[in-house]
Write a protein that holds these residues in place. Structure first.
Motif, PDB file in Angstrom:
ATOM      1  N   ALA A  29      63.570 -23.928 -25.070  1.00 25.54           N
ATOM      2  CA  ALA A  29      63.881 -25.265 -24.576  1.00 25.54           C
ATOM      3  C   ALA A  29      64.913 -25.222 -23.456  1.00 25.54           C
ATOM      4  N   TRP A  30      65.670 -24.138 -23.374  1.00 22.89           N
ATOM      5  CA  TRP A  30      66.690 -23.923 -22.345  1.00 22.89           C
ATOM      6  C   TRP A  30      66.555 -22.486 -21.835  1.00 22.89           C
ATOM      7  N   PRO A  31      67.073 -22.185 -20.658  1.00 19.34           N
ATOM      8  CA  PRO A  31      67.170 -20.779 -20.256  1.00 19.34           C
ATOM      9  C   PRO A  31      68.165 -20.063 -21.172  1.00 19.34           C
ATOM     10  N   ILE A  32      67.684 -19.110 -21.936  1.00 21.01           N
ATOM     11  CA  ILE A  32      68.492 -18.550 -23.008  1.00 21.01           C
ATOM     12  C   ILE A  32      67.965 -17.167 -23.365  1.00 21.01           C
ATOM     13  N   LEU A  33      68.824 -16.312 -23.905  1.00 17.13           N
ATOM     14  CA  LEU A  33      68.412 -15.034 -24.470  1.00 17.13           C
ATOM     15  C   LEU A  33      68.219 -15.241 -25.966  1.00 17.13           C
ATOM     16  N   TYR A  34      66.972 -15.182 -26.414  1.00 17.02           N
ATOM     17  CA  TYR A  34      66.752 -15.351 -27.850  1.00 17.02           C
ATOM     18  C   TYR A  34      65.376 -14.828 -28.243  1.00 17.02           C
ATOM     19  N   TRP A  35      64.787 -15.356 -29.314  1.00 16.20           N
ATOM     20  CA  TRP A  35      63.629 -14.765 -29.966  1.00 16.20           C
ATOM     21  C   TRP A  35      62.295 -15.131 -29.329  1.00 16.20           C
ATOM     22  N   SER A  36      62.269 -15.795 -28.232  1.00 14.94           N
ATOM     23  CA  SER A  36      61.020 -16.328 -27.702  1.00 14.94           C
ATOM     24  C   SER A  36      60.146 -15.246 -27.079  1.00 14.94           C
ATOM     25  N   ALA A  37      58.832 -15.563 -26.952  1.00 11.63           N
ATOM     26  CA  ALA A  37      57.889 -14.718 -26.225  1.00 11.63           C
ATOM     27  C   ALA A  37      57.723 -15.183 -24.787  1.00 11.63           C
ATOM     28  N   ILE A  38      58.005 -16.471 -24.528  1.00 13.50           N
ATOM     29  CA  ILE A  38      57.861 -17.063 -23.196  1.00 13.50           C
ATOM     30  C   ILE A  38      59.174 -17.746 -22.855  1.00 13.50           C
ATOM     31  N   ASP A  39      59.713 -17.473 -21.675  1.00 14.93           N
ATOM     32  CA  ASP A  39      61.031 -18.033 -21.364  1.00 14.93           C
ATOM     33  C   ASP A  39      60.930 -19.470 -20.853  1.00 14.93           C
ATOM     34  N   TYR A  40      62.076 -20.060 -20.581  1.00 11.49           N
ATOM     35  CA  TYR A  40      62.157 -21.464 -20.185  1.00 11.49           C
ATOM     36  C   TYR A  40      61.343 -21.756 -18.935  1.00 11.49           C
ATOM     37  N   TYR A  41      61.253 -20.794 -18.033  1.00 14.15           N
ATOM     38  CA  TYR A  41      60.522 -20.995 -16.775  1.00 14.15           C
ATOM     39  C   TYR A  41      59.032 -20.679 -16.932  1.00 14.15           C
ATOM     40  N   LEU A  42      58.587 -20.568 -18.196  1.00 18.52           N
ATOM     41  CA  LEU A  42      57.185 -20.325 -18.547  1.00 18.52           C
ATOM     42  C   LEU A  42      56.692 -18.971 -18.051  1.00 18.52           C
ATOM     43  N   GLU A  43      57.622 -18.043 -17.940  1.00 20.96           N
ATOM     44  CA  GLU A  43      57.295 -16.659 -17.598  1.00 20.96           C
ATOM     45  C   GLU A  43      57.189 -15.861 -18.901  1.00 20.96           C
ATOM     46  N   PRO A  44      56.045 -15.188 -19.148  1.00 17.99           N
ATOM     47  CA  PRO A  44      55.969 -14.331 -20.337  1.00 17.99           C
ATOM     48  C   PRO A  44      57.037 -13.240 -20.292  1.00 17.99           C
ATOM     49  N   LYS A  45      57.756 -13.092 -21.400  1.00 15.35           N
ATOM     50  CA  LYS A  45      58.728 -12.023 -21.517  1.00 15.35           C
ATOM     51  C   LYS A  45      58.018 -10.715 -21.884  1.00 15.35           C
ATOM     52  N   ILE A  46      58.746  -9.630 -21.833  1.00 17.45           N
ATOM     53  CA  ILE A  46      58.163  -8.332 -22.170  1.00 17.45           C
ATOM     54  C   ILE A  46      57.491  -8.367 -23.544  1.00 17.45           C
ATOM     55  N   PRO A  47      58.128  -8.908 -24.598  1.00 19.76           N
ATOM     56  CA  PRO A  47      57.478  -8.874 -25.918  1.00 19.76           C
ATOM     57  C   PRO A  47      56.181  -9.667 -25.985  1.00 19.76           C
ATOM     58  N   TYR A  48      55.992 -10.630 -25.096  1.00 17.22           N
ATOM     59  CA  TYR A  48      54.743 -11.393 -25.093  1.00 17.22           C
ATOM     60  C   TYR A  48      53.537 -10.469 -24.990  1.00 17.22           C
ATOM     61  N   TYR A  49      53.621  -9.464 -24.127  1.00 19.81           N
ATOM     62  CA  TYR A  49      52.482  -8.582 -23.897  1.00 19.81           C
ATOM     63  C   TYR A  49      52.253  -7.624 -25.063  1.00 19.81           C
ATOM     64  N   PHE A  50      53.325  -7.179 -25.708  1.00 16.66           N
ATOM     65  CA  PHE A  50      53.168  -6.390 -26.925  1.00 16.66           C
ATOM     66  C   PHE A  50      52.469  -7.237 -27.995  1.00 16.66           C
ATOM     67  N   LEU A  51      52.871  -8.478 -28.102  1.00 14.63           N
ATOM     68  CA  LEU A  51      52.283  -9.376 -29.087  1.00 14.63           C
ATOM     69  C   LEU A  51      50.819  -9.647 -28.772  1.00 14.63           C
TER      70      LEU A  51
END
Length: 830
Positions: free
Chosen positions: A627-649
């Motif tokens: 919901a905010w730009p933040i470092l946490y448990w998400s797979a997709i960040d606030y700017y709707l960019e897939p994070k690294i773990p998204y692709y592993f998932l």
């Protein structure tokens, strides 16, 4: 005919504390000119208005949220003028679909409503308060400071220290603190959903409910209930249409005759996207007067499917938490849905649809709507129906208990009734859940079972679901089951293994939250942190003291308290020396954790356990989005960019999965089939050097039925395998898996030469030797594009083709790896 008029234009927003704003004149129905007013279009919240006018800085950047905290400490007022339409009868009402949160409404100087629930719709009779047709009305909504509203709560002595004082205000749990990402908090206020004026004749339709009474391959019987208001006189003309739009049944009946049933021959079943098509039917109802004129009209869609929750294996007696859709067990693969935007509760359809696109792209078949936020709008559920995405629906309660008894139960009940009535026709919703971590929150805080508030989750919400739906299971809370609420072997389970030892949790019955902490993509980090915040001069990213965070101070500030304790095993990777390296290490550790967790859960048994059958029937990660730009448990960040773990998932969620099981004594290869069809083929496993040489191989003809997971090949015949210079490679048709026998930092990787080419939207990548973590980056002109796959290992001699999706520009693609120099190629022809 009934007329619904959205009150969107002509609103003004002002601050009551400001000199010159005459509160009494506003309440009396006047239009005083004093004070500063901002024009706005509803729905809109105060922060939205102030940000648009430059009164507050962008709260998503740096520490700006703290500079905006004063907004929730003030009283605000909304006012608008509108003209009364021609009325065909005497019925008129205003529906406030969402007011945030403690407020009063006045129409033409008369108090018409008091509000006290962010999640509740309020319907107010204004037939005697409206100005005559063609005349102007003044509507005023005075919104009280939520912080002051909490200060004024007189909390009963027996609940002090047991129920948070904020719980006495039915406002989003995430608004009261920094958990979603804003520090110290972000107390939104305003009108966050539509305000609608309705005028109607003597009768009108309040809603249509479609409920499947019986269903098999040849026939479905559907009951249609029409809720109505007024004198309930008139004739109903109804039509049911199939998924292709063809009329299947139609008829007429008196409005007061109650429900009617429809027979549907050869019904088309609604399936989750992993198991088949997701067709929807529709029913359209017209209410006619004696002369045949239309008084009102309503429509809804529905799906034909059954849902069953199995909590015990009928053969072994082992506890289960397995959902059957249309009689078929479905392994649920998905994630938890947080609010799509933290700085406002106003719905953002574009952000929501892009998140659903990414969830679908990751082969998810389930979304859990988390109880700490706000229910999404109808278009979210419509899309889940259409896409075949199952929805686990929490009620909006989070971590611990809430006040019950009078006057609170009425508020709880009205909220729950409104939500169930609004969503019950959606086939995507397969379970109602009392909230997030209710029982568990009490247990974590006090060490025992709740002694207050249990009746909300175990009785009130359960009874509402039974009365107003009755077609889906109800689950008291998430997690819930077993000797304590968060028990891995019964009910559903939340992954707190970074903080607590959890007995026999390697393969729970159902994981409804799984994850670790990582950072957004580097392109996103640069958007909300200044360069000196991103990586201060001289910062050392090494762990020098036990328990001390090694990331820069601002990374900790832009995270949740205690986040460092929830990261993955970064000790398996080389020490990062800059921001990009730290993002990679955190993200890869997060991704590898998810990969191994999901693979083990989908195999269904703890490593080394030869017991037949699958114990685990679902894995939902915490969480899908930020919901905010933040470092946490998400797979997709606030700017709707897939994070690294998204692709592993995404790779771990492939319907057909090849995975390695390693124990201290054995190394085996499994095939898991969570598609709808039996899969057959040859499983091949090779032992290879990083330079590509093959030292051993095995293969086996495989047949795996839908819903099964099989242990196929053991690698004992491969002999001793060097840990630092070799890897295992398994293929099953188009499916593959690579297994490294040592953590990354201990590998002896040769320098690789990448071969990269592009054709239209496809990027083709190959290498002469093993490549660790191929990374595809995009130029700024491709900011909104999505890379189909990323951050993957590549065996020598294998060509991987990756599509760049959703691009509308030309640009460049840079491909690199841990042991390969970058190669940059153009991507043309958008």
């Amino acid at each position: 005919m009934r007329t619904d008029m959205l009150l969107r234009a002509g609103w003004e927003v002002g601050r009551l504390a400001q000199d010159g704003v005459d509160r009494e004149a506003l309440i009396d129905g006047g239009w005083p000119s004093g004070g500063e007013w901002f024009s706005a279009e509803a729905p809109v919240e105060v922060h939205d208005v102030l940000l648009d006018r430059g009164v507050i800085p962008d709260p998503t950047l740096s520490k700006n949220a703290a500079e905006c905290a004063w907004v929730g400490d003030e009283d605000w007022v909304y006012r608008c003028r509108f003209v009364t339409p021609e009325m065909v009868g005497e019925a008129a009402w205003l529906t406030f679909r969402g007011v945030d949160t403690v407020a009063d409404a006045y129409l033409n100087g008369t108090h018409i409503a008091s509000f006290g629930n962010l999640c509740r719709e309020y319907r107010v009779d204004v037939a005697k308060t409206l100005a005559p047709a063609g005349s102007q009305n003044v509507l005023v909504v005075v919104i009280e400071s939520p912080s002051r509203a909490v200060d004024e709560v007189e909390q009963p002595t027996e609940t002090v220290g047991r129920i948070n004082k904020e719980r006495y205000i039915r406002k989003g749990a995430g608004d009261w603190g920094s958990y979603l990402g804003a520090r110290p908090r972000f107390l939104t206020v305003g009108i966050h959903r539509e305000v609608v004026l309705s005028v109607a004749g003597p009768s009108w339709v309040d809603g249509v409910r479609a409920r499947t009474l019986s269903l098999d391959e040849s026939r479905a019987i559907v009951r249609i209930d029409v809720d109505s208001g007024g004198d309930r006189a008139g004739q109903l003309r109804w039509t049911v249409t199939g998924p292709d739009g063809e009329a299947l049944a139609e008829g007429n009946r008196a409005l007061g005759d109650g429900a009617f049933t429809v027979d549907i021959d050869r019904p088309q079943l609604w399936w989750p996207r992993s198991h088949g098509p997701s067709p929807v039917y529709a029913v359209d109802v017209q209410l006619l007067d004696e002369a045949g004129r239309t008084l009102d009209r309503a429509a809804t869609t529905f799906g034909l499917r059954t849902v069953e929750l199995q909590q015990r294996d009928q053969t072994t007696g082992e506890p289960l938490f397995r959902f059957l859709i249309n009689g078929e067990p479905i392994f649920l693969r998905g994630s938890c849905w947080a609010p799509v935007e933290g700085r406002t509760h106003c719905w953002s359809p574009d952000r929501a649809m892009r998140l659903l696109d990414l969830a679908e792209h990751a082969d998810m078949n389930t979304i859990r709507v988390w109880g700490g936020g706000l229910p999404p709008e109808d278009d979210f559920y419509d899309e889940c129906d259409r896409r075949g995405i199952l929805v686990w629906q929490d009620f909006m309660y989070d971590f611990g208990v809430y006040p019950t008894g009078e006057p609170y139960d009425e508020n709880h009940r009205e909220e729950a009734v409104g939500l169930v009535r609004r969503l019950r026709n959606h086939p995507s919703i397969f379970v109602w859940v009392g909230g997030n971590e209710g029982h568990m929150g009490w247990n974590f805080t006090f060490g025992d079972e709740p002694v207050l508030g249990r009746e909300l989750f175990e009785e009130l919400l359960r009874d509402v679901c039974a009365e107003y739906d009755g077609t889906r299971p109800y689950h008291a809370s998430s997690p819930f089951g077993g000797p304590v609420a968060n028990w891995p072997l019964e009910g559903d389970w939340h992954d707190y293994t970074t903080l607590t030892y959890s007995h026999r949790s390697s393969v729970p019955a159902f994981a409804s939250e799984t994850g670790r902490v990582s950072a957004p993509a580097m392109r996103s980090m640069r958007k909300f942190l200044a360069p000196e915040e991103l990586w201060p001069d001289g910062h050392d990213g090494s762990v020098r003291r036990p328990g001390e965070p090694a990331w820069p101070p601002m990374w900790g500030y832009r995270s949740v308290d205690g986040s460092w304790d929830k990261i993955g095993s970064i000790e398996d990777y080389c020490e990062p020396s800059d921001a990009a390296g730290f993002v990679r290490v955190l993200g890869t550790a997060h991704g590898e954790y998810l990969r191994r967790r999901v693979e083990r859960h989908r195999r269904g048994r703890p490593d080394g356990d030869r017991t037949a059958g699958r114990r685990c029937w679902g894995n939902l990660t915490w969480r899908l989005n930020d919901a905010w730009p933040i470092l946490y448990w998400s797979a997709i960040d606030y700017y709707l960019e897939p994070k690294i773990p998204y692709y592993f998932l995404r790779r771990a969620y492939a319907p057909v999965l090849v995975s390695f099981e390693e124990t201290p004594d054995e190394l085996a290869v499994w095939v898991t089939n969570d598609s709808a069809q039996t899969v057959t083929g040859v499983l091949r496993v090779t032992r290879r050097s990083f330079d590509g040489r093959v030292h051993a191989a095995a293969q086996h003809q495989v047949t795996v039925r839908s819903g099964e997971s099989q242990r196929i090949i053991e690698t004992a015949t491969f002999g001793p395998i060097p840990l630092r210079s070799e890897f295992l490679h398994a293929t099953f048709g188009e499916h593959e898996s690579i297994w490294l026998l040592n953590p990354e930092r201990y590998l002896h990787l040769p320098q690789a030469r990448l071969a990269v080419s592009t054709h239209d939207d496809l990027v083709s990548i190959s290498s002469d030797v093993f490549v660790r973590q191929v990374t595809i980056d995009r130029s700024a002109s491709l900011d909104r594009a999505i890379t189909e796959d990323n951050y993957f290992d590549l065996a020598p001699g294998v060509e991987r083709k990756v599509r760049i999706r959703n691009r509308d520009q030309t640009g460049e693609i840079s491909v690199s790896a841990l042991n390969a120099d970058p190669v940059t190629v153009p991507l043309r022809g958008a």
